[in-house]
Scaffold this motif. Structure first.
Motif, PDB file in Angstrom:
ATOM      1  N   ILE A 467      44.296  79.323 112.221  1.00 51.63           N
ATOM      2  CA  ILE A 467      44.912  78.174 111.567  1.00 51.63           C
ATOM      3  C   ILE A 467      43.904  77.049 111.384  1.00 51.63           C
ATOM      4  O   ILE A 467      42.944  76.923 112.144  1.00 51.63           O
ATOM      5  CB  ILE A 467      46.122  77.657 112.375  1.00 51.63           C
ATOM      6  N   ALA A 468      44.134  76.261 110.359  1.00 52.73           N
ATOM      7  CA  ALA A 468      43.326  75.069 110.111  1.00 52.73           C
ATOM      8  C   ALA A 468      44.239  73.851 110.205  1.00 52.73           C
ATOM      9  O   ALA A 468      45.199  73.728 109.445  1.00 52.73           O
ATOM     10  CB  ALA A 468      42.685  75.138 108.732  1.00 52.73           C
ATOM     11  N   LEU A 469      43.941  72.982 111.150  1.00 49.84           N
ATOM     12  CA  LEU A 469      44.730  71.767 111.321  1.00 49.84           C
ATOM     13  C   LEU A 469      44.169  70.644 110.452  1.00 49.84           C
ATOM     14  O   LEU A 469      42.961  70.606 110.167  1.00 49.84           O
ATOM     15  CB  LEU A 469      44.724  71.328 112.785  1.00 49.84           C
ATOM     16  N   PRO A 470      45.020  69.711 110.036  1.00 52.75           N
ATOM     17  CA  PRO A 470      44.516  68.563 109.279  1.00 52.75           C
ATOM     18  C   PRO A 470      43.413  67.827 110.038  1.00 52.75           C
ATOM     19  O   PRO A 470      43.394  67.794 111.274  1.00 52.75           O
ATOM     20  CB  PRO A 470      45.762  67.684 109.124  1.00 52.75           C
ATOM     21  N   ARG A 471      42.524  67.215 109.292  1.00 54.96           N
ATOM     22  CA  ARG A 471      41.373  66.556 109.903  1.00 54.96           C
ATOM     23  C   ARG A 471      41.782  65.367 110.769  1.00 54.96           C
ATOM     24  O   ARG A 471      41.049  64.986 111.671  1.00 54.96           O
ATOM     25  CB  ARG A 471      40.404  66.105 108.803  1.00 54.96           C
ATOM     26  N   ASN A 472      42.961  64.785 110.507  1.00 54.50           N
ATOM     27  CA  ASN A 472      43.387  63.628 111.298  1.00 54.50           C
ATOM     28  C   ASN A 472      44.265  64.005 112.488  1.00 54.50           C
ATOM     29  O   ASN A 472      44.786  63.128 113.176  1.00 54.50           O
ATOM     30  CB  ASN A 472      44.118  62.619 110.415  1.00 54.50           C
ATOM     31  N   THR A 473      44.429  65.301 112.755  1.00 53.26           N
ATOM     32  CA  THR A 473      45.255  65.741 113.882  1.00 53.26           C
ATOM     33  C   THR A 473      44.600  65.353 115.206  1.00 53.26           C
ATOM     34  O   THR A 473      43.429  65.642 115.437  1.00 53.26           O
ATOM     35  CB  THR A 473      45.456  67.264 113.855  1.00 53.26           C
ATOM     36  N   GLN A 474      45.378  64.717 116.075  1.00 53.21           N
ATOM     37  CA  GLN A 474      44.864  64.375 117.405  1.00 53.21           C
ATOM     38  C   GLN A 474      45.540  65.201 118.495  1.00 53.21           C
ATOM     39  O   GLN A 474      44.920  65.518 119.506  1.00 53.21           O
ATOM     40  CB  GLN A 474      45.044  62.880 117.673  1.00 53.21           C
ATOM     41  N   GLN A 475      46.793  65.582 118.291  1.00 52.77           N
ATOM     42  CA  GLN A 475      47.484  66.438 119.253  1.00 52.77           C
ATOM     43  C   GLN A 475      47.311  67.894 118.809  1.00 52.77           C
ATOM     44  O   GLN A 475      48.206  68.502 118.223  1.00 52.77           O
ATOM     45  CB  GLN A 475      48.969  66.053 119.313  1.00 52.77           C
ATOM     46  N   TRP A 476      46.149  68.453 119.084  1.00 54.50           N
ATOM     47  CA  TRP A 476      45.827  69.792 118.596  1.00 54.50           C
ATOM     48  C   TRP A 476      46.280  70.888 119.544  1.00 54.50           C
ATOM     49  O   TRP A 476      46.365  72.054 119.154  1.00 54.50           O
ATOM     50  CB  TRP A 476      44.316  69.907 118.362  1.00 54.50           C
ATOM     51  N   CYS A 477      46.563  70.546 120.787  1.00 50.39           N
ATOM     52  CA  CYS A 477      47.043  71.545 121.748  1.00 50.39           C
ATOM     53  C   CYS A 477      48.465  71.971 121.377  1.00 50.39           C
ATOM     54  O   CYS A 477      49.312  71.130 121.088  1.00 50.39           O
ATOM     55  CB  CYS A 477      47.030  70.972 123.164  1.00 50.39           C
ATOM     56  N   GLU A 478      48.713  73.260 121.439  1.00 56.68           N
ATOM     57  CA  GLU A 478      50.007  73.793 121.024  1.00 56.68           C
ATOM     58  C   GLU A 478      50.986  73.848 122.205  1.00 56.68           C
ATOM     59  O   GLU A 478      50.622  74.242 123.313  1.00 56.68           O
ATOM     60  CB  GLU A 478      49.811  75.206 120.465  1.00 56.68           C
ATOM     61  N   ASP A 526      53.917  75.018 109.892  1.00 55.25           N
ATOM     62  CA  ASP A 526      54.246  74.215 108.711  1.00 55.25           C
ATOM     63  C   ASP A 526      54.598  72.783 109.110  1.00 55.25           C
ATOM     64  O   ASP A 526      54.198  71.822 108.438  1.00 55.25           O
ATOM     65  CB  ASP A 526      55.414  74.848 107.957  1.00 55.25           C
ATOM     66  N   ASN A 527      55.321  72.644 110.203  1.00 55.39           N
ATOM     67  CA  ASN A 527      55.705  71.313 110.676  1.00 55.39           C
ATOM     68  C   ASN A 527      54.495  70.502 111.131  1.00 55.39           C
ATOM     69  O   ASN A 527      54.525  69.263 111.117  1.00 55.39           O
ATOM     70  CB  ASN A 527      56.708  71.419 111.825  1.00 55.39           C
ATOM     71  N   ARG A 528      53.428  71.195 111.533  1.00 52.34           N
ATOM     72  CA  ARG A 528      52.212  70.504 111.986  1.00 52.34           C
ATOM     73  C   ARG A 528      51.240  70.241 110.834  1.00 52.34           C
ATOM     74  O   ARG A 528      50.173  69.653 111.046  1.00 52.34           O
ATOM     75  CB  ARG A 528      51.497  71.340 113.062  1.00 52.34           C
ATOM     76  N   GLY A 529      51.588  70.667 109.641  1.00 58.08           N
ATOM     77  CA  GLY A 529      50.704  70.475 108.501  1.00 58.08           C
ATOM     78  C   GLY A 529      49.525  71.413 108.487  1.00 58.08           C
ATOM     79  O   GLY A 529      48.522  71.164 107.798  1.00 58.08           O
ATOM     80  N   ALA A 530      49.612  72.516 109.213  1.00 57.62           N
ATOM     81  CA  ALA A 530      48.512  73.478 109.294  1.00 57.62           C
ATOM     82  C   ALA A 530      48.460  74.356 108.046  1.00 57.62           C
ATOM     83  O   ALA A 530      49.472  74.595 107.389  1.00 57.62           O
ATOM     84  CB  ALA A 530      48.674  74.355 110.528  1.00 57.62           C
ATOM     85  N   GLU A 531      47.270  74.826 107.726  1.00 61.01           N
ATOM     86  CA  GLU A 531      47.089  75.849 106.694  1.00 61.01           C
ATOM     87  C   GLU A 531      46.696  77.140 107.399  1.00 61.01           C
ATOM     88  O   GLU A 531      45.916  77.124 108.352  1.00 61.01           O
ATOM     89  CB  GLU A 531      46.009  75.436 105.700  1.00 61.01           C
ATOM     90  N   TYR A 532      47.242  78.242 106.903  1.00 59.81           N
ATOM     91  CA  TYR A 532      46.957  79.537 107.522  1.00 59.81           C
ATOM     92  C   TYR A 532      47.129  80.633 106.479  1.00 59.81           C
ATOM     93  O   TYR A 532      47.956  80.492 105.578  1.00 59.81           O
ATOM     94  CB  TYR A 532      47.880  79.772 108.734  1.00 59.81           C
ATOM     95  N   PRO A 533      46.324  81.675 106.545  1.00 60.07           N
ATOM     96  CA  PRO A 533      45.199  81.825 107.464  1.00 60.07           C
ATOM     97  C   PRO A 533      44.047  80.900 107.072  1.00 60.07           C
ATOM     98  O   PRO A 533      43.903  80.548 105.906  1.00 60.07           O
ATOM     99  CB  PRO A 533      44.805  83.291 107.285  1.00 60.07           C
ATOM    100  N   ALA A 534      43.255  80.555 108.056  1.00 64.29           N
ATOM    101  CA  ALA A 534      42.124  79.672 107.798  1.00 64.29           C
ATOM    102  C   ALA A 534      40.901  80.429 107.320  1.00 64.29           C
ATOM    103  O   ALA A 534      40.109  79.906 106.542  1.00 64.29           O
ATOM    104  CB  ALA A 534      41.771  78.898 109.068  1.00 64.29           C
ATOM    105  N   GLU A 535      40.727  81.672 107.785  1.00 68.49           N
ATOM    106  CA  GLU A 535      39.472  82.379 107.527  1.00 68.49           C
ATOM    107  C   GLU A 535      39.629  83.824 107.056  1.00 68.49           C
ATOM    108  O   GLU A 535      38.715  84.375 106.462  1.00 68.49           O
ATOM    109  CB  GLU A 535      38.617  82.395 108.799  1.00 68.49           C
ATOM    110  N   HIS A 536      40.739  84.461 107.326  1.00 66.92           N
ATOM    111  CA  HIS A 536      40.806  85.912 107.166  1.00 66.92           C
ATOM    112  C   HIS A 536      41.523  86.411 105.926  1.00 66.92           C
ATOM    113  O   HIS A 536      41.883  87.573 105.852  1.00 66.92           O
ATOM    114  CB  HIS A 536      41.472  86.533 108.404  1.00 66.92           C
TER     115      HIS A 536
END
Length: 580
Positions: A467-478, A526-536
Motif C-alpha cells: 500500500i501507498a499512504l498519502p504523503r501527509n499521513t502521520q498515523q501510519w501504524c495500522e 480506502d478510508n485511510r486514503g491509501a492507494e493499492y497495490p503500490a508496486e505489484h
C-alpha cells in the motif's frame, strides 16, 4: 451414445493445430510447449493466478518474437507476454478458463541482451534481461540500475518493472519508468504496428529494425537525445512534498502511465531505454529503533522537508517481521551473503524443478524442498549482528537509514540531537552491519512464503498487501478491528518508509477465507486514503481504477493482449459477454 464434434469445434481445432505448426517453424519444436505439465510453471503465479493456455512459446530473438506475435494476431488468439513471472498478483499468467479465445503465453527469458550506451549513462534492455544481470554489467562502470538488490526480487526482470511501474527502495529515484521504448500494438482495426519510440533512428522493415536493435547495429549518430525521459526526473521533489494528501508513488499513478510504462502487457515490448545512476561510494547506514511510531513520523517529515541530501533509502521493519525473517528467511540471507545474487536465479529454477518431482512422488510431504532448506538453515549459527538483535529485543519499530558520504554528517547531527530527548535510539553501523541489516530486510519479503510452506496444517494462506499512504499521513501504524484481526496468526509489516510504501503480509489461520478478509481490508485502506497495490500491478487480484483502465484500452482497443487485467473484460473489444 457417441457425440460427434461439431463443425465449429473441428474448425477451431484445425486453426489451433495450424498455429502450433507455425510457431514450431518459427522458434523450433523445443521452444513450443503444449503439454500441461510443461506449461504449468508459466501458467501459474507465485502467490496468485492460474489458467489454461494453448501453448507457451519461447522466442530466442526479437525477430522470432515479432514473427510469433504476427502469427498469434493473425490466428485471433490472446497474447500474454511474460518476463520472469515473479509478480504477486497474477498479472502475467492466465486467470481461470472463462476467456473467449485461446491464450498463447510468450515467454521472453531467452532474450537477455543489454546494450550500454551514452558512456554507461543509459542502457537498452531486451525482454529477458534481469535486474541482477543489469547490475552486474554496470558495476565495473561505477553505475547501477534504477533498482538494486533490496529493492527488487531475485530474478526480477527489467521489463516487469517498467510495464508495472514497480517501485523500489531508493528514495531519490521513484518507480521504474521510461518514455522511450520499442513496442508493438494492435489498433482498433485489428492491424499490428511496430512503434519505435526508442530514440534510435533506424529505417527499414520491422524485422530489419528489430535485428539491428538486438545486434547493437547502430552508431552514436543514430541515438537521439531529448526525445523523452528514461527515468522519473521529478520524483525527488515529489516525495519531499510531505503535506500533500496523495501518495508519492503507486502503481496506477496517472502521472507515470506512458505507453510501455504501466502497460501491464497491453502492448508487446521489444526494448526499453533506461537511465543508469552513479554508485554511491562509502554510504553510511544508521540503525534506528523505537517503541513510539510518532518518533519515526517526526524523523521522516524532518528528513524529507529539511535535509539537503536526501537519504539513499529508508527501510522500515517491524519486530514481528524481524523475527520471522530471522528464522524463515535465514537460508535466503545466507545464500546471498555467501554466494551473491548472480547464482540465485539458477538455484531457484533448480528448486522449482525439484518441487515438481517431489509433488509427483506422493511419498514426500508437501513443500518438501522448503522443509529441507528450512531445516538446513538451523544448522548454521545465528547470522545477525549482536547490536541488531539487541535492538530487536528492546524496540518494536526499526528504521534502516542509508545516506551518502556527503549526507553522513547531516544525518548524524540530526539523529544525535533528536534522540537526546526521545525514547528511541540509534547506532552507526559498521560496513558489515549495514550490509547485513539491509539483507535481513530483503529476506523479510520472502519469509512469509517459507512460513506458509512449513506450517501447512495451521496456515490457510498469505494475504499480501502493498500500500501507498498519502504523503501527509502521520498515523501510519495500522490498527485492525477485532473481527479482521482474529483469524490472523501473524502480521508482518515492512516497507519503504520515506516513500510511505508498506508491504503488509498477513498469515491467515486455517479455515478462513483470505479473499473475503482482503476485501474487508480494502475498505479500511480506502478510508485511510491509501492507494493499492503500490508496486505489484493490479494483476487479476485488484480492480483497475479509471485512469489505469483508460490506459489499457487506449493501448489495446481490441483487447487481444492480457485481457482481464484489473478485472476488465476478458472478451474481444471489451465486450461484456463472449461472442457466440
Amino acid at each position: 451414445m457417441v457425440t460427434w464434434p461439431s463443425a465449429a469445434s473441428l474448425h477451431a481445432q484445425q486453426n489451433s493445430d495450424s498455429l502450433i505448426s507455425q510457431l514450431n517453424q518459427i522458434v523450433g519444436n523445443k521452444y513450443v510447449l503444449t503439454d500441461e505439465e510443461h506449461t504449468k510453471q508459466y501458467r501459474t503465479g507465485i502467490r496468485f493466478g492460474c489458467g489454461k493456455a494453448l501453448a507457451v512459446v519461447r522466442p530466442g530473438s526479437l525477430v522470432e518474437q515479432w514473427q510469433v506475435l504476427k502469427a498469434c494476431i493473425n490466428a485471433g488468439v490472446i497474447v500474454l507476454s511474460q518476463a520472469s513471472n515473479t509478480g504477486l498478483t497474477g498479472g502475467s499468467t492466465p486467470d481461470g478458463d472463462d476467456y473467449d479465445r485461446d491464450i498463447v503465453i510468450v515467454s521472453m527469458t531467452r532474450m537477455k541482451t543489454i546494450h550500454v550506451i551514452q558512456q554507461g549513462k543509459q542502457v537498452i534492455c531486451l525482454p529477458g534481461s534481469t535486474l541482477d544481470q543489469l547490475e552486474t554489467i554496470l558495476r565495473p562502470l561505477g553505475r547501477e540500475p534504477h533498482s538494486v538488490i533490496g529493492s527488487s526480487c531475485i530474478g526480477a526482470s527489467v521489463f516487469g518493472g517498467i510495464c508495472n511501474n514497480s517501485g523500489g527502495a531508493l528514495v531519490r529515484r521513484g518507480p521504474a519508468y521510461t518514455q522511450m521504448s520499442l513496442f508493438a500494438q494492435v489498433d482498433s482495426q485489428g492491424e499490428l504496428h511496430l512503434v519505435n519510440h526508442l530514440g534510435i533512428s533506424l529505417t527499414g522493415l520491422e524485422e530489419d529494425v528489430l535485428q539491428r536493435i538486438e545486434q547493437g547495429d547502430f552508431s552514436d549518430a543514430d541515438i537521439e537525445n531529448n526525445q523523452g525521459n528514461c527515468s522519473d526526473h521529478d520524483y525527488e521533489s515529489y516525495v519531499r512534498q510531505i503535506d500533500e494528501n496523495t501518495p508519492a508513488r503507486f502503481n496506477a499513478d496517472p502521472h507515470r502511465l506512458y505507453e510501455s510504462s504501466g502497460s501491464a502487457g497491453k502492448v508487446m515490448v521489444f526494448a526499453v531505454r533506461l537511465d543508469t545512476f552513479p554508485i554511491e561510494k562509502d554510504p553510511q547506514v544508521f540503525y534506528i529503533g523505537t517503541n513510539d511510531p510518532q518518533e519515526l513520523t517526526d524523523i521522516r517529515r524532518y528528513i524529507l522537508s529539511t535535509f539537503e541530501q536526501l537519504p539513499i533509502s529508508g527501510e522500515y521493519l517491524h519486530r514481528v517481521a524481524f523475527n520471522v525473517a530471522e528464522k524463515y528467511g535465514k537460508d535466503t540471507f545466507l545464500m546471498i551473503h555467501y554466494l551473491g545474487t548472480s547464482r540465485l536465479p539458477r538455484l531457484f529454477a533448480l528448486k522449482a524443478k525439484m518441487d515438481n518431482i517431489f509433488t509427483k512422488l506422493r511419498i514426500f510431504p508437501s513443500n518438501f524442498t522448503d522443509r529441507i532448506m528450512q531445516f538446513a538453515s538451523t544448522l548454521f549459527p545465528n547470522h545477525l549482528p549482536p547490536r541488531m538483535r539487541e535492538y530487536r529485543d528492546k524496540f518494536e519499530h526499526h528504521l534502516l537509514l542509508k545516506v551518502s558520504a556527503e549526507g553522513k554528517e547531516e544525518a548524524r547531527n540530526f539523529l544525535s540531537s533528536y534522540f537526546s530527548h526521545k525514547s528511541g535510539d540509534f547506532f552507526e553501523c559498521t560496513k558489515e552491519e549495514g550490509t547485513k541489516a539491509f539483507l535481513h530486510r530483503f529476506a523479510a519479503a520472502g519469509a512469509a512464503n517459507r512460513y506458509r510452506a512449513v506450517h501447512t496444517r495451521t496456515v490457510e494462506n498469505i494475504l499480501a498487501l502493498d500500500i501507498a499512504l498519502p504523503r501527509n499521513t502521520q498515523q501510519w501504524c495500522e490498527t485492525l478491528p477485532r473481527e479482521i484481526e482474529k483469524p490472523i496468526l501473524l502480521k508482518l509489516y515492512y516497507g519503504h518508509f520515506l516513500c510511505h510504501v508498506f508491504h503488509q503480509d498477513y498469515i491467515v489461520s486455517k479455515g478462513h477465507d483470505c479473499l473475503e478478509l482482503e476485501h474487508k481490508m480494502w475498505k479500511l485502506l480506502d478510508n485511510r486514503g491509501a492507494e493499492y497495490p503500490a508496486e505489484h500491478n493490479v494483476g487479476h487480484l485488484y480492480f483497475a481504477k479509471a485512469a489505469l483502465k483508460n490506459h489499457y484500452q487506449t493501448l489495446d482497443p481490441c483487447n487481444c493482449f492480457n485481457p482481464g487485467i484489473g478485472h476488465t473484460s476478458k472478451y474481444r473489444h471489451y465486450h461484456e459477454h463472449a461472442e457466440e
